[in-house]
Design a protein around this motif. Sequence first.
Motif, PDB file in Angstrom:
ATOM      1  N   HIS A 119     -11.920  -2.662 -44.775  1.00  0.00           N
ATOM      2  CA  HIS A 119     -11.752  -3.476 -45.983  1.00  0.00           C
ATOM      3  C   HIS A 119     -10.317  -3.872 -46.280  1.00  0.00           C
ATOM      4  N   PRO A 120      -9.373  -2.935 -46.454  1.00  0.00           N
ATOM      5  CA  PRO A 120      -8.040  -3.344 -46.875  1.00  0.00           C
ATOM      6  C   PRO A 120      -7.189  -3.913 -45.759  1.00  0.00           C
ATOM      7  N   LEU A 121      -7.580  -3.762 -44.499  1.00  0.00           N
ATOM      8  CA  LEU A 121      -6.702  -4.112 -43.408  1.00  0.00           C
ATOM      9  C   LEU A 121      -7.161  -5.303 -42.600  1.00  0.00           C
ATOM     10  N   HIS A 122      -8.128  -6.054 -43.109  1.00  0.00           N
ATOM     11  CA  HIS A 122      -8.509  -7.262 -42.397  1.00  0.00           C
ATOM     12  C   HIS A 122      -7.296  -8.175 -42.280  1.00  0.00           C
ATOM     13  N   PRO A 123      -7.006  -8.734 -41.111  1.00  0.00           N
ATOM     14  CA  PRO A 123      -5.912  -9.697 -40.998  1.00  0.00           C
ATOM     15  C   PRO A 123      -6.212 -10.919 -41.847  1.00  0.00           C
ATOM     16  N   ARG A 124      -5.217 -11.416 -42.544  1.00  0.00           N
ATOM     17  CA  ARG A 124      -5.435 -12.576 -43.410  1.00  0.00           C
ATOM     18  C   ARG A 124      -4.779 -13.795 -42.783  1.00  0.00           C
ATOM     19  N   ARG A 125      -5.518 -14.434 -41.911  1.00  0.00           N
ATOM     20  CA  ARG A 125      -5.007 -15.629 -41.263  1.00  0.00           C
ATOM     21  C   ARG A 125      -5.980 -16.758 -41.540  1.00  0.00           C
ATOM     22  N   GLY A 126      -5.518 -17.958 -41.654  1.00  0.00           N
ATOM     23  CA  GLY A 126      -6.429 -19.030 -41.984  1.00  0.00           C
ATOM     24  C   GLY A 126      -5.854 -20.408 -41.764  1.00  0.00           C
ATOM     25  N   ARG A 127      -6.730 -21.382 -41.795  1.00  0.00           N
ATOM     26  CA  ARG A 127      -6.326 -22.774 -41.674  1.00  0.00           C
ATOM     27  C   ARG A 127      -6.925 -23.490 -42.880  1.00  0.00           C
ATOM     28  N   GLY A 128      -6.236 -24.486 -43.363  1.00  0.00           N
ATOM     29  CA  GLY A 128      -6.811 -25.307 -44.424  1.00  0.00           C
ATOM     30  C   GLY A 128      -7.061 -24.519 -45.686  1.00  0.00           C
ATOM     31  N   ARG A 129      -8.246 -24.715 -46.279  1.00  0.00           N
ATOM     32  CA  ARG A 129      -8.543 -24.083 -47.550  1.00  0.00           C
ATOM     33  C   ARG A 129      -8.675 -22.579 -47.386  1.00  0.00           C
ATOM     34  N   ARG A 130      -8.143 -21.826 -48.318  1.00  0.00           N
ATOM     35  CA  ARG A 130      -8.239 -20.381 -48.296  1.00  0.00           C
ATOM     36  C   ARG A 130      -8.502 -19.907 -49.708  1.00  0.00           C
ATOM     37  N   CYS A 131      -9.214 -18.799 -49.796  1.00  0.00           N
ATOM     38  CA  CYS A 131      -9.564 -18.253 -51.094  1.00  0.00           C
ATOM     39  C   CYS A 131      -8.936 -16.872 -51.238  1.00  0.00           C
ATOM     40  N   LEU A 132      -7.633 -16.838 -51.427  1.00  0.00           N
ATOM     41  CA  LEU A 132      -6.910 -15.568 -51.529  1.00  0.00           C
ATOM     42  C   LEU A 132      -6.239 -15.452 -52.896  1.00  0.00           C
ATOM     43  N   GLY A 192     -13.318 -21.977 -33.031  1.00  0.00           N
ATOM     44  CA  GLY A 192     -12.295 -22.792 -32.410  1.00  0.00           C
ATOM     45  C   GLY A 192     -12.237 -22.636 -30.904  1.00  0.00           C
ATOM     46  N   ASP A 193     -12.999 -21.696 -30.360  1.00  0.00           N
ATOM     47  CA  ASP A 193     -13.065 -21.500 -28.918  1.00  0.00           C
ATOM     48  C   ASP A 193     -14.411 -22.025 -28.436  1.00  0.00           C
ATOM     49  N   PHE A 194     -15.435 -21.157 -28.402  1.00  0.00           N
ATOM     50  CA  PHE A 194     -16.760 -21.654 -28.029  1.00  0.00           C
ATOM     51  C   PHE A 194     -17.697 -21.694 -29.226  1.00  0.00           C
ATOM     52  N   LEU A 195     -17.149 -21.565 -30.433  1.00  0.00           N
ATOM     53  CA  LEU A 195     -17.910 -21.764 -31.662  1.00  0.00           C
ATOM     54  C   LEU A 195     -17.210 -22.839 -32.480  1.00  0.00           C
ATOM     55  N   ALA A 196     -17.882 -23.965 -32.691  1.00  0.00           N
ATOM     56  CA  ALA A 196     -17.268 -25.112 -33.361  1.00  0.00           C
ATOM     57  C   ALA A 196     -17.355 -24.973 -34.875  1.00  0.00           C
ATOM     58  N   GLU A 197     -16.254 -25.295 -35.555  1.00  0.00           N
ATOM     59  CA  GLU A 197     -16.226 -25.213 -37.008  1.00  0.00           C
ATOM     60  C   GLU A 197     -17.218 -26.170 -37.649  1.00  0.00           C
ATOM     61  N   ASP A 198     -17.368 -27.369 -37.085  1.00  0.00           N
ATOM     62  CA  ASP A 198     -18.309 -28.319 -37.682  1.00  0.00           C
ATOM     63  C   ASP A 198     -19.751 -27.843 -37.542  1.00  0.00           C
ATOM     64  N   GLY A 199     -20.002 -26.985 -36.531  1.00  0.00           N
ATOM     65  CA  GLY A 199     -21.328 -26.411 -36.395  1.00  0.00           C
ATOM     66  C   GLY A 199     -21.653 -25.461 -37.527  1.00  0.00           C
ATOM     67  N   LEU A 200     -20.670 -24.655 -37.942  1.00  0.00           N
ATOM     68  CA  LEU A 200     -20.885 -23.782 -39.098  1.00  0.00           C
ATOM     69  C   LEU A 200     -21.041 -24.596 -40.375  1.00  0.00           C
ATOM     70  N   ALA A 201     -20.210 -25.612 -40.530  1.00  0.00           N
ATOM     71  CA  ALA A 201     -20.282 -26.437 -41.735  1.00  0.00           C
ATOM     72  C   ALA A 201     -21.637 -27.120 -41.861  1.00  0.00           C
ATOM     73  N   ALA A 202     -22.250 -27.435 -40.732  1.00  0.00           N
ATOM     74  CA  ALA A 202     -23.517 -28.159 -40.747  1.00  0.00           C
ATOM     75  C   ALA A 202     -24.682 -27.306 -41.218  1.00  0.00           C
ATOM     76  N   VAL A 203     -24.516 -25.981 -41.225  1.00  0.00           N
ATOM     77  CA  VAL A 203     -25.629 -25.114 -41.617  1.00  0.00           C
ATOM     78  C   VAL A 203     -25.334 -24.326 -42.890  1.00  0.00           C
ATOM     79  N   LEU A 204     -24.416 -24.820 -43.689  1.00  0.00           N
ATOM     80  CA  LEU A 204     -24.128 -24.171 -44.963  1.00  0.00           C
ATOM     81  C   LEU A 204     -25.312 -24.308 -45.916  1.00  0.00           C
ATOM     82  N   PRO A 205     -25.474 -23.356 -46.858  1.00  0.00           N
ATOM     83  CA  PRO A 205     -26.513 -23.499 -47.884  1.00  0.00           C
ATOM     84  C   PRO A 205     -26.320 -24.815 -48.620  1.00  0.00           C
ATOM     85  N   PRO A 206     -27.391 -25.473 -49.079  1.00  0.00           N
ATOM     86  CA  PRO A 206     -28.773 -24.968 -49.140  1.00  0.00           C
ATOM     87  C   PRO A 206     -29.599 -25.223 -47.883  1.00  0.00           C
ATOM     88  N   LYS A 207     -28.962 -25.761 -46.817  1.00  0.00           N
ATOM     89  CA  LYS A 207     -29.731 -26.012 -45.596  1.00  0.00           C
ATOM     90  C   LYS A 207     -30.187 -24.708 -44.944  1.00  0.00           C
TER      91      LYS A 207
END
Length: 218
Positions: free
Chosen positions: A205-218, A154-169
């Motif tokens: 492991h147990p102390l990762h901050p749990r913050r998110g936008r949109g879909r979450r898997c918690l 969301g700063d200098f790394l775009a979310e759509d850039g990550l989405a574009a390289v998801l498996p199986p690509k």
Amino acid sequence: MVVVATDERQAGIVHRVASRMVELHPDLESRVQQYADALTVPARGSSFQVLPAVPKRLEGLDFTLAIVDEAGRVDQEVYEVVALATGKQAASVVLAIGTPGPELDQTVLGRLRAHAIDHPDDPSLVWREHSAAGFEDHPVDCDHCWELANPALGDFLAEDGLAAVLPPKMREREQFPAGAVVPAHRPARGGMATARILGRLRRRHPLHPRRGRGRRCL
């Protein structure tokens, strides 16, 4: 200060960026002398130099701070040559940063990570890791995991850039938990460098901050 880049081309890019930063800052421009291969501050006797990750080019270094870029890709010999130079200064730091490569356990990054896990109280090594460790059961497109593993999202790394390289690509990497990882630094002696700090590995492991936008898997 020395920056170890992966090759001559990358070294040139880093040097040009640093030079441009000096040119755009009047106070820096008045104090820093620019050369083709280095920046110097004569009043302090300090310098900034970017070198390719070639062991013979790194012999004889004398620095207070050395940054080894792409520690998941550079050869072990490169890191060792740089690290062995720390004894020349009363306080010198080697900062290794990078993302995991295909065979993590055979890389500088992987060895440092393994040592940090096995010896969490070693005062000569400080490890900082951004990852989705502890959430390996989440899918690779989990927003929550993306945020944990990518502080630049969301700063200098775009979310759509990550989405574009998801498996199986692209292949899924199993060496690190789900999500990209931006780890590591190693102070050799005399204090701690700070870069992309999240928390000590042994607490993560147990102390990762749990913050998110949109879909979450918690």
